[in-house]
Design a protein around this motif. Structure first.
Motif, PDB file in Angstrom:
ATOM      1  N   THR A  22      41.395  45.970  32.631  1.00 16.21           N
ATOM      2  CA  THR A  22      41.703  47.144  33.453  1.00 16.21           C
ATOM      3  C   THR A  22      41.929  46.734  34.903  1.00 16.21           C
ATOM      4  O   THR A  22      42.904  47.170  35.547  1.00 16.21           O
ATOM      5  N   LEU A  23      41.044  45.897  35.440  1.00 17.25           N
ATOM      6  CA  LEU A  23      41.195  45.441  36.817  1.00 17.25           C
ATOM      7  C   LEU A  23      42.456  44.599  36.990  1.00 17.25           C
ATOM      8  O   LEU A  23      43.140  44.686  38.021  1.00 17.25           O
ATOM      9  N   GLU A  24      42.793  43.812  35.989  1.00 17.96           N
ATOM     10  CA  GLU A  24      43.978  42.957  36.094  1.00 17.96           C
ATOM     11  C   GLU A  24      45.267  43.773  36.099  1.00 17.96           C
ATOM     12  O   GLU A  24      46.198  43.482  36.863  1.00 17.96           O
ATOM     13  N   VAL A  25      45.329  44.795  35.260  1.00 20.81           N
ATOM     14  CA  VAL A  25      46.504  45.663  35.268  1.00 20.81           C
ATOM     15  C   VAL A  25      46.557  46.456  36.569  1.00 20.81           C
ATOM     16  O   VAL A  25      47.638  46.637  37.161  1.00 20.81           O
ATOM     17  N   ALA A  26      45.403  46.903  37.040  1.00 18.67           N
ATOM     18  CA  ALA A  26      45.357  47.623  38.315  1.00 18.67           C
ATOM     19  C   ALA A  26      45.903  46.756  39.446  1.00 18.67           C
ATOM     20  O   ALA A  26      46.680  47.222  40.290  1.00 18.67           O
ATOM     21  N   ALA A  27      45.528  45.492  39.469  1.00 18.22           N
ATOM     22  CA  ALA A  27      45.992  44.582  40.515  1.00 18.22           C
ATOM     23  C   ALA A  27      47.504  44.396  40.450  1.00 18.22           C
ATOM     24  O   ALA A  27      48.188  44.331  41.488  1.00 18.22           O
ATOM     25  N   ALA A  28      48.041  44.308  39.235  1.00 19.65           N
ATOM     26  CA  ALA A  28      49.487  44.152  39.071  1.00 19.65           C
ATOM     27  C   ALA A  28      50.221  45.392  39.546  1.00 19.65           C
ATOM     28  O   ALA A  28      51.290  45.295  40.176  1.00 19.65           O
ATOM     29  N   LEU A  29      49.681  46.569  39.275  1.00 17.70           N
ATOM     30  CA  LEU A  29      50.297  47.809  39.750  1.00 17.70           C
ATOM     31  C   LEU A  29      50.374  47.819  41.271  1.00 17.70           C
ATOM     32  O   LEU A  29      51.425  48.116  41.856  1.00 17.70           O
ATOM     33  N   VAL A  30      49.272  47.493  41.907  1.00 14.97           N
ATOM     34  CA  VAL A  30      49.230  47.488  43.379  1.00 14.97           C
ATOM     35  C   VAL A  30      50.218  46.454  43.924  1.00 14.97           C
ATOM     36  O   VAL A  30      50.959  46.724  44.881  1.00 14.97           O
ATOM     37  N   ALA A  31      50.246  45.266  43.307  1.00 14.51           N
ATOM     38  CA  ALA A  31      51.118  44.189  43.793  1.00 14.51           C
ATOM     39  C   ALA A  31      52.589  44.579  43.728  1.00 14.51           C
ATOM     40  O   ALA A  31      53.401  44.114  44.551  1.00 14.51           O
ATOM     41  N   LEU A  37      45.068  54.105  39.885  1.00 16.44           N
ATOM     42  CA  LEU A  37      43.827  54.871  39.812  1.00 16.44           C
ATOM     43  C   LEU A  37      43.057  54.443  38.571  1.00 16.44           C
ATOM     44  O   LEU A  37      43.655  54.160  37.527  1.00 16.44           O
ATOM     45  N   VAL A  38      41.741  54.402  38.669  1.00 15.95           N
ATOM     46  CA  VAL A  38      40.892  54.106  37.512  1.00 15.95           C
ATOM     47  C   VAL A  38      39.775  55.129  37.475  1.00 15.95           C
ATOM     48  O   VAL A  38      39.120  55.384  38.498  1.00 15.95           O
ATOM     49  N   MET A  39      39.549  55.704  36.303  1.00 15.51           N
ATOM     50  CA  MET A  39      38.478  56.682  36.125  1.00 15.51           C
ATOM     51  C   MET A  39      37.428  56.109  35.177  1.00 15.51           C
ATOM     52  O   MET A  39      37.743  55.672  34.073  1.00 15.51           O
ATOM     53  N   SER A  40      36.170  56.121  35.629  1.00 13.48           N
ATOM     54  CA  SER A  40      35.052  55.681  34.795  1.00 13.48           C
ATOM     55  C   SER A  40      33.761  56.223  35.393  1.00 13.48           C
ATOM     56  O   SER A  40      33.779  56.857  36.453  1.00 13.48           O
ATOM     57  N   ALA A  41      32.647  55.924  34.723  1.00 15.36           N
ATOM     58  CA  ALA A  41      31.343  56.322  35.254  1.00 15.36           C
ATOM     59  C   ALA A  41      30.856  55.377  36.339  1.00 15.36           C
ATOM     60  O   ALA A  41      29.791  55.589  36.919  1.00 15.36           O
ATOM     61  N   GLY A  42      31.625  54.335  36.625  1.00 12.91           N
ATOM     62  CA  GLY A  42      31.245  53.383  37.672  1.00 12.91           C
ATOM     63  C   GLY A  42      30.632  52.117  37.100  1.00 12.91           C
ATOM     64  O   GLY A  42      30.629  51.885  35.893  1.00 12.91           O
ATOM     65  N   GLY A  43      30.119  51.268  37.986  1.00 15.63           N
ATOM     66  CA  GLY A  43      29.526  50.010  37.564  1.00 15.63           C
ATOM     67  C   GLY A  43      29.781  48.915  38.575  1.00 15.63           C
ATOM     68  O   GLY A  43      30.403  49.120  39.626  1.00 15.63           O
ATOM     69  N   ARG A  44      29.305  47.725  38.249  1.00 16.50           N
ATOM     70  CA  ARG A  44      29.315  46.616  39.201  1.00 16.50           C
ATOM     71  C   ARG A  44      30.723  46.125  39.563  1.00 16.50           C
ATOM     72  O   ARG A  44      30.896  45.437  40.564  1.00 16.50           O
ATOM     73  N   MET A  45      31.742  46.491  38.755  1.00 19.51           N
ATOM     74  CA  MET A  45      33.094  46.000  39.020  1.00 19.51           C
ATOM     75  C   MET A  45      33.921  46.936  39.907  1.00 19.51           C
ATOM     76  O   MET A  45      35.054  46.620  40.263  1.00 19.51           O
ATOM     77  N   VAL A  46      33.346  48.075  40.293  1.00 20.75           N
ATOM     78  CA  VAL A  46      34.096  49.041  41.104  1.00 20.75           C
ATOM     79  C   VAL A  46      34.470  48.455  42.456  1.00 20.75           C
ATOM     80  O   VAL A  46      35.591  48.640  42.947  1.00 20.75           O
ATOM     81  N   ALA A  47      33.550  47.744  43.079  1.00 24.34           N
ATOM     82  CA  ALA A  47      33.815  47.178  44.399  1.00 24.34           C
ATOM     83  C   ALA A  47      35.008  46.226  44.344  1.00 24.34           C
ATOM     84  O   ALA A  47      35.873  46.241  45.243  1.00 24.34           O
ATOM     85  N   GLU A  48      35.080  45.406  43.310  1.00 25.71           N
ATOM     86  CA  GLU A  48      36.201  44.478  43.152  1.00 25.71           C
ATOM     87  C   GLU A  48      37.505  45.237  42.948  1.00 25.71           C
ATOM     88  O   GLU A  48      38.552  44.871  43.498  1.00 25.71           O
ATOM     89  N   LEU A  49      37.444  46.293  42.140  1.00 29.81           N
ATOM     90  CA  LEU A  49      38.629  47.113  41.891  1.00 29.81           C
ATOM     91  C   LEU A  49      39.173  47.695  43.189  1.00 29.81           C
ATOM     92  O   LEU A  49      40.369  47.590  43.487  1.00 29.81           O
ATOM     93  N   GLU A  50      38.290  48.291  43.972  1.00 29.41           N
ATOM     94  CA  GLU A  50      38.722  48.950  45.208  1.00 29.41           C
ATOM     95  C   GLU A  50      39.172  47.945  46.259  1.00 29.41           C
ATOM     96  O   GLU A  50      40.111  48.215  47.024  1.00 29.41           O
ATOM     97  N   ALA A  51      38.545  46.780  46.281  1.00 29.08           N
ATOM     98  CA  ALA A  51      38.942  45.754  47.242  1.00 29.08           C
ATOM     99  C   ALA A  51      40.370  45.274  46.986  1.00 29.08           C
ATOM    100  O   ALA A  51      41.051  44.825  47.918  1.00 29.08           O
ATOM    101  N   ALA A  52      40.820  45.395  45.741  1.00 32.27           N
ATOM    102  CA  ALA A  52      42.177  44.965  45.383  1.00 32.27           C
ATOM    103  C   ALA A  52      43.213  46.070  45.567  1.00 32.27           C
ATOM    104  O   ALA A  52      44.381  45.881  45.215  1.00 32.27           O
ATOM    105  N   GLY A  53      42.780  47.233  46.087  1.00 27.87           N
ATOM    106  CA  GLY A  53      43.751  48.252  46.448  1.00 27.87           C
ATOM    107  C   GLY A  53      43.846  49.455  45.537  1.00 27.87           C
ATOM    108  O   GLY A  53      44.668  50.342  45.763  1.00 27.87           O
ATOM    109  N   SER A  54      43.014  49.532  44.495  1.00 24.55           N
ATOM    110  CA  SER A  54      43.020  50.681  43.597  1.00 24.55           C
ATOM    111  C   SER A  54      42.022  51.735  44.068  1.00 24.55           C
ATOM    112  O   SER A  54      41.132  51.456  44.872  1.00 24.55           O
ATOM    113  N   THR A  55      42.170  52.932  43.543  1.00 24.49           N
ATOM    114  CA  THR A  55      41.241  54.025  43.820  1.00 24.49           C
ATOM    115  C   THR A  55      40.414  54.290  42.576  1.00 24.49           C
ATOM    116  O   THR A  55      40.963  54.421  41.475  1.00 24.49           O
ATOM    117  N   HIS A  56      39.095  54.367  42.741  1.00 30.17           N
ATOM    118  CA  HIS A  56      38.217  54.675  41.611  1.00 30.17           C
ATOM    119  C   HIS A  56      37.792  56.131  41.661  1.00 30.17           C
ATOM    120  O   HIS A  56      37.396  56.650  42.711  1.00 30.17           O
TER     121      HIS A  56
END
Length: 375
Positions: A22-31, A37-56
């Protein structure tokens, strides 16, 4: 190329292959200038997702409760407000919630719907939802055949996209920095000067932990310079199994030869310093990302010959595939490889760039199909 707003939906972003993809596809979209956008209950990978330019978007859409269905109108409102073009669902319960939100919208207002079949879902109506996408991604030939057999999925709706690794980060000869090695050996001095055998997997019976310990017992009797590592977290409800495994290790006299590290985020480095890595899942893996990461590092893998892992082994190290459950065969192969390490073929088939581009191609294709329908 049309710029898209893509919403990926999954239960949480803690750890795992689905989450990483999910994070890898998100990064490709931003690039490529899309809105991710990613929807989930959250977790330890959210910070990495948002740092790469996606919205959680935080939502308990994976919580298996009828109350979760109350999110259906909220989802529709989010899709309208954020002008979502594509919703890509990666898990069954969220897929049901998303599907009913999607199905009950006016056709002209719906986003396009994409699903990914990530695993061997138990056949039945509940699992069939993962084939309800207007386009359906399957992650290996094994899963492709499974979807065709159990869900009669039409070929024109299905796209095979292997999971992939970043070969600029996972490449033969990679070694961790000296500082990391110093910290590792300070924390695990029992591994200093040893040849490491590694099982990187959650601690559970089906991941082959017991088989690994039995195999290590055979090898350690013949090689005193071996140390075995079980690297992976103990899932909720698996504590009793982990305790039983520790008891098995002690009874076998292997306490000085085996270390259980728990969850670690530096598995890549541990794989790189290992002599041999194992994939011993008793049930077939849909794909098996860790196996591919190891092979891409040029590190040999011994793996049970089934599922998506078998496809990787056939392409990159066919001699490392052994019959499922044949611990003796795996032990003999280990002993042979400790004498003469095999060469792993370069990974040109299972790459991150290929996976990302093919996924974005699916998004563009499903959008083009919607334009054809509406024209």
């Amino acid at each position: 190329m049309r710029k898209l707003t893509v919403l990926q939906v999954l239960p949480a972003l803690q750890s795992g292959g689905v989450e990483r993809g999910t994070l890898e596809v998100a990064a490709a979209l931003v690039a490529q200038g899309h809105r991710s956008l990613v929807m989930s209950a959250g977790g330890r990978m959210v910070a990495e997702l948002e740092a790469a330019g996606s919205t959680h978007l935080t939502c308990p859409v994976g919580r298996k409760s009828l109350l979760t269905l109350l999110w259906i109108p909220k989802l529709q409102r989010i899709w309208r407000q954020m002008q979502v073009d594509i919703v890509h669902v990666r898990s069954r319960f969220p897929a049901w919630v998303v599907y009913w939100a999607w199905k009950t919208m006016p056709r002209a207002q719906r986003p396009r719907l994409v699903t990914t079949v990530h695993g061997y879902y138990r056949p039945g109506r509940y699992s069939r939802i993962m084939t309800a996408g207007e386009q359906v991604i399957v992650i290996s030939k094994t899963i492709q055949a499974y979807a065709q057999t159990h869900y009669q999925l039409e070929n024109h709706k299905m796209t095979l996209i292997y999971r992939g690794v970043d070969t600029t980060q996972y490449f033969p000869g990679y070694q961790p920095e000296a500082d990391w090695k110093q910290q590792w050996f300070a924390q695990y001095p029992q591994t200093q000067g040893k040849r490491l055998l590694l099982l990187p997997a959650r601690i559970s019976r089906w991941k082959g932990a017991e088989d690994f310990v039995e195999l290590v017992g055979v090898v350690c009797r013949q090689h005193k310079d071996i140390h075995a590592l079980l690297v992976g977290e103990v899932d909720t409800g698996k504590q009793a199994f982990a305790a039983t495994l520790q008891h098995q290790i002690a009874l076998a006299g292997l306490s000085d030869c085996v270390t259980m590290t728990g969850y670690r985020k530096d598995v890549k480095n541990i794989m790189a310093i290992s002599e041999i890595v194992y994939s011993l899942s008793l049930a077939p893996e849909a794909f098996g990302r860790t196996t591919l990461e190891t092979l891409s590092l040029g590190v040999p893998v011994i793996a049970y010959d089934h599922g998506g892992v078998a496809e990787q082994m056939a392409a990159l190290l066919p001699e490392g595939a052994v019959q499922v459950g044949n611990i003796a065969e795996a032990a003999i192969l280990t002993l042979n490889w400790l004498e003469e390490r095999p060469a792993v073929r370069p990974n040109t088939l299972f790459t991150l760039a290929d996976m990302q581009q093919k996924t974005l191609d699916v998004y563009q294709r499903v959008m083009a199909q919607s334009l054809d329908v509406n024209s």
